[in-house]
Design a protein around this motif. Structure first.
Motif, PDB file in Angstrom:
ATOM      1  N   SER A 231       0.844  -1.185   0.000  1.00  0.00           N
ATOM      2  CA  SER A 231       0.000   0.000   0.000  1.00  0.00           C
ATOM      3  C   SER A 231       0.888   1.247   0.000  1.00  0.00           C
ATOM      4  O   SER A 231       1.842   1.338   0.775  1.00  0.00           O
ATOM      5  N   ILE A 232       0.571   2.215  -0.885  1.00  0.00           N
ATOM      6  CA  ILE A 232       1.329   3.453  -0.985  1.00  0.00           C
ATOM      7  C   ILE A 232       0.409   4.620  -0.638  1.00  0.00           C
ATOM      8  O   ILE A 232      -0.661   4.775  -1.230  1.00  0.00           O
ATOM      9  N   LYS A 233       0.819   5.432   0.320  1.00  0.00           N
ATOM     10  CA  LYS A 233       0.066   6.622   0.702  1.00  0.00           C
ATOM     11  C   LYS A 233       1.023   7.809   0.743  1.00  0.00           C
ATOM     12  O   LYS A 233       2.159   7.677   1.205  1.00  0.00           O
ATOM     13  N   SER A 234       0.539   8.951   0.273  1.00  0.00           N
ATOM     14  CA  SER A 234       1.401  10.138   0.188  1.00  0.00           C
ATOM     15  C   SER A 234       0.641  11.380   0.635  1.00  0.00           C
ATOM     16  O   SER A 234      -0.579  11.458   0.466  1.00  0.00           O
ATOM     17  N   THR A 235       1.375  12.341   1.172  1.00  0.00           N
ATOM     18  CA  THR A 235       0.785  13.593   1.634  1.00  0.00           C
ATOM     19  C   THR A 235       1.702  14.752   1.274  1.00  0.00           C
ATOM     20  O   THR A 235       2.931  14.653   1.422  1.00  0.00           O
ATOM     21  N   ILE A 236       1.093  15.861   0.779  1.00  0.00           N
ATOM     22  CA  ILE A 236       1.869  17.070   0.499  1.00  0.00           C
ATOM     23  C   ILE A 236       2.127  17.811   1.814  1.00  0.00           C
ATOM     24  O   ILE A 236       1.216  18.017   2.602  1.00  0.00           O
ATOM     25  N   ILE A 237       3.369  18.192   2.010  1.00  0.00           N
ATOM     26  CA  ILE A 237       3.770  18.956   3.190  1.00  0.00           C
ATOM     27  C   ILE A 237       4.463  20.230   2.714  1.00  0.00           C
ATOM     28  O   ILE A 237       5.301  20.174   1.805  1.00  0.00           O
ATOM     29  N   GLU A 238       4.136  21.360   3.304  1.00  0.00           N
ATOM     30  CA  GLU A 238       4.782  22.609   2.914  1.00  0.00           C
ATOM     31  C   GLU A 238       5.532  23.191   4.102  1.00  0.00           C
ATOM     32  O   GLU A 238       4.973  23.362   5.187  1.00  0.00           O
ATOM     33  N   THR A 239       6.816  23.485   3.882  1.00  0.00           N
ATOM     34  CA  THR A 239       7.666  24.065   4.917  1.00  0.00           C
ATOM     35  C   THR A 239       8.401  25.260   4.338  1.00  0.00           C
ATOM     36  O   THR A 239       9.116  25.119   3.330  1.00  0.00           O
ATOM     37  N   ASP A 240       8.201  26.411   4.947  1.00  0.00           N
ATOM     38  CA  ASP A 240       8.858  27.642   4.496  1.00  0.00           C
ATOM     39  C   ASP A 240       8.600  27.908   3.014  1.00  0.00           C
ATOM     40  O   ASP A 240       9.499  28.324   2.269  1.00  0.00           O
ATOM     41  N   GLY A 241       7.368  27.617   2.581  1.00  0.00           N
ATOM     42  CA  GLY A 241       6.997  27.887   1.197  1.00  0.00           C
ATOM     43  C   GLY A 241       7.449  26.855   0.200  1.00  0.00           C
ATOM     44  O   GLY A 241       7.204  26.997  -1.003  1.00  0.00           O
ATOM     45  N   ASN A 242       8.118  25.785   0.644  1.00  0.00           N
ATOM     46  CA  ASN A 242       8.592  24.723  -0.245  1.00  0.00           C
ATOM     47  C   ASN A 242       7.749  23.473  -0.057  1.00  0.00           C
ATOM     48  O   ASN A 242       7.657  22.942   1.053  1.00  0.00           O
ATOM     49  N   ALA A 243       7.127  23.016  -1.139  1.00  0.00           N
ATOM     50  CA  ALA A 243       6.259  21.840  -1.072  1.00  0.00           C
ATOM     51  C   ALA A 243       7.073  20.566  -1.253  1.00  0.00           C
ATOM     52  O   ALA A 243       7.996  20.503  -2.069  1.00  0.00           O
ATOM     53  N   SER A 244       6.743  19.555  -0.481  1.00  0.00           N
ATOM     54  CA  SER A 244       7.343  18.228  -0.625  1.00  0.00           C
ATOM     55  C   SER A 244       6.257  17.178  -0.447  1.00  0.00           C
ATOM     56  O   SER A 244       5.161  17.472   0.035  1.00  0.00           O
TER      57      SER A 244
END
Length: 453
Positions: A231-244
């Motif tokens: 199973s693959i799960k992913s979430t967008i995280i933003e830190t100091d204006g940079n998305a990962s």
């Protein structure tokens, strides 16, 4: 009984001429399929045993020089080889799995293979028989007859069979930030695009239905409990204006976290595919590092709007198609001659003529990979009303990416137009298993199965 003989270091394997030195298979029509180093070495080892069974241990010794490998390394390599040969694990004619012993090459004259396929086709209607025979030829000798690019690589012929690995992938989550929805859709489409082309891997998008009697949606019922499922799960995280994007791979039976990784969105597609490839290597699967290279000259490959359009165009309803048209219309202003956008536009217009008459639909340009074959299949069916050609193209695309639910839905329509109602129903049922969110599939299946008045 010998079928595999060596002449000038060339082996005859069914309809193929195999050169260990060149690491390639050559078909009867002169088409060439290149093999990875390890796959070529596996085939050479099997050829040298002249039809005798070769154990996993012998293959590890010969090919991996006795190094420790994961349990899936040999099965995955064998499955890749089967696809390159155009063979099937369910009904093998060239490469046989000997339970609890190993693998061996079989006697498989090409005439016998064709006779078997044509015999099976005799039970279908005229167009379906033509499509089945043409499909076999396409899958056996590759897709080059119908799909040409200015790249030197050739898509491997394949036969749909039991996968070596199953990946269930949920859409990338935004963490509640609605401004990231389009980015999440694009990242989800890109991941599916990459993973669906990994040999011997079935990608099932979305939905472990935790409230159902079988939360896997029938995966183990269909493929057996021994097939590895992840199973693959992913979430967008933003830190100091940079998305990962935080990516997690787990065992769906136990929720055990097996691997985690991070992709910086600014690193682009190449970086994203690199992280996904690292994830695959952790479970003993080798991703294709060349996937996406052919797109380097197309700016839309890095444009979220292209992938958002792909997502909505695959939902198979007119409202979603209009949304896809809007996304592609916007990107075509910046890149009016991009072949990817124009290819997608033509397929969209073929299916939904009323969506837009304003866009300057262009003649055929170069189309890339299985996505281009799906587009051409839709055009052949909905514009040209040629189900035989559509079936050939769509089955070739599905051999490369068996988890493409949209291709399955179009294949279902092609089967129905070819008077193959059973095949149409089967294709739609597969599409629903892969994409239960697409309500139009369920509605269409119900209309097909409803008794005639």
């Amino acid at each position: 009984m010998q079928e595999y003989t060596c002449e000038n270091h060339t082996y005859k394997v069914g309809p193929w001429d195999f050169s260990p030195k060149l690491k390639e298979l050559k078909g009867a029509n002169g088409a060439v399929v290149k093999l990875e180093d390890k796959i070529a070495h596996v085939l050479e080892t099997l050829c040298r045993h002249d039809g005798a069974t070769v154990s996993k241990e012998e293959l590890i010794t010969a090919v991996w020089e006795g190094r420790e490998v994961s349990e899936q390394t040999i099965p995955v390599a064998i499955s890749k080889l089967r696809k390159l040969l155009g063979d099937s694990s369910a009904d093998p004619v060239m490469l046989e799995t000997v339970p609890r012993k190993g693998y061996r090459l079989m006697v498989a004259p090409s005439d016998a293979v064709m006779a078997e396929v044509v015999g099976k086709g005799a039970r279908l209607g005229g167009l379906a028989r033509l499509a089945l025979a043409a499909s076999f030829l396409l899958l056996l000798f590759g897709t080059w007859s119908f799909y040409q690019t200015d790249d030197t690589s050739i898509s491997s012929p394949a036969v749909a069979a039991k996968p070596g690995v199953i990946l269930t992938i949920n859409d990338v989550q935004t963490g509640g930030d609605n401004s990231k929805i389009q980015q999440a859709i694009a990242l989800s489409e890109l991941a599916s695009f990459y993973l669906s082309q990994v040999p011997d891997t079935l990608v099932i998008r979305h939905w472990w239905n935790l409230n159902a009697p079988d939360p896997t949606g029938g995966i183990y019922t269909r493929y057996g409990v021994e097939t590895p499922v992840y199973s693959i799960k992913s979430t967008i995280i933003e830190t100091d204006g940079n998305a990962s994007v935080a990516i997690m791979l787990s065992n769906p039976k136990t929720d055990e976290l097996l691997w985690s990784g991070m992709h910086m969105v600014a690193d682009g597609t190449a970086g994203y595919f690199g992280v996904l490839g690292e994830m695959l290597r952790n479970i003993g699967v080798q991703g294709d590092e060349t996937i996406g290279q052919a797109f380097a000259r197309y700016p839309v490959f890095e444009d979220n709007r292209y992938w958002v359009g792909r997502y909505f165009s695959h939902l198979s309803n007119e409202g979603a198609a209009a949304t896809a048209e809007k996304a592609w219309q916007a990107i075509s202003v910046d890149h009016p001659d991009d072949p990817l956008v124009n290819s997608a536009h033509r397929a969209l217009k073929a299916r939904w003529e009323s969506v837009s008459e304003a866009h300057p639909w262009k003649p055929a340009e170069t189309e890339i990979g299985y996505v281009g074959m799906v587009d051409r299949g839709a055009i052949a069916l909905f514009r040209d009303e040629n189900p035989a050609r559509a079936i050939v193209l769509l089955e070739a695309a599905l051999a490369i990416a068996p988890g493409d639910h949209y291709a399955l839905s179009v294949l279902g329509e092609a089967k129905l137009m070819a008077d193959d109602r059973v095949g149409g129903i089967e294709a739609y049922k597969k599409a629903i298993r892969l994409a239960p969110f697409a309500r139009s599939y369920g509605a269409r299946l119900a209309s097909i199965e409803a008794p005639a008045e």
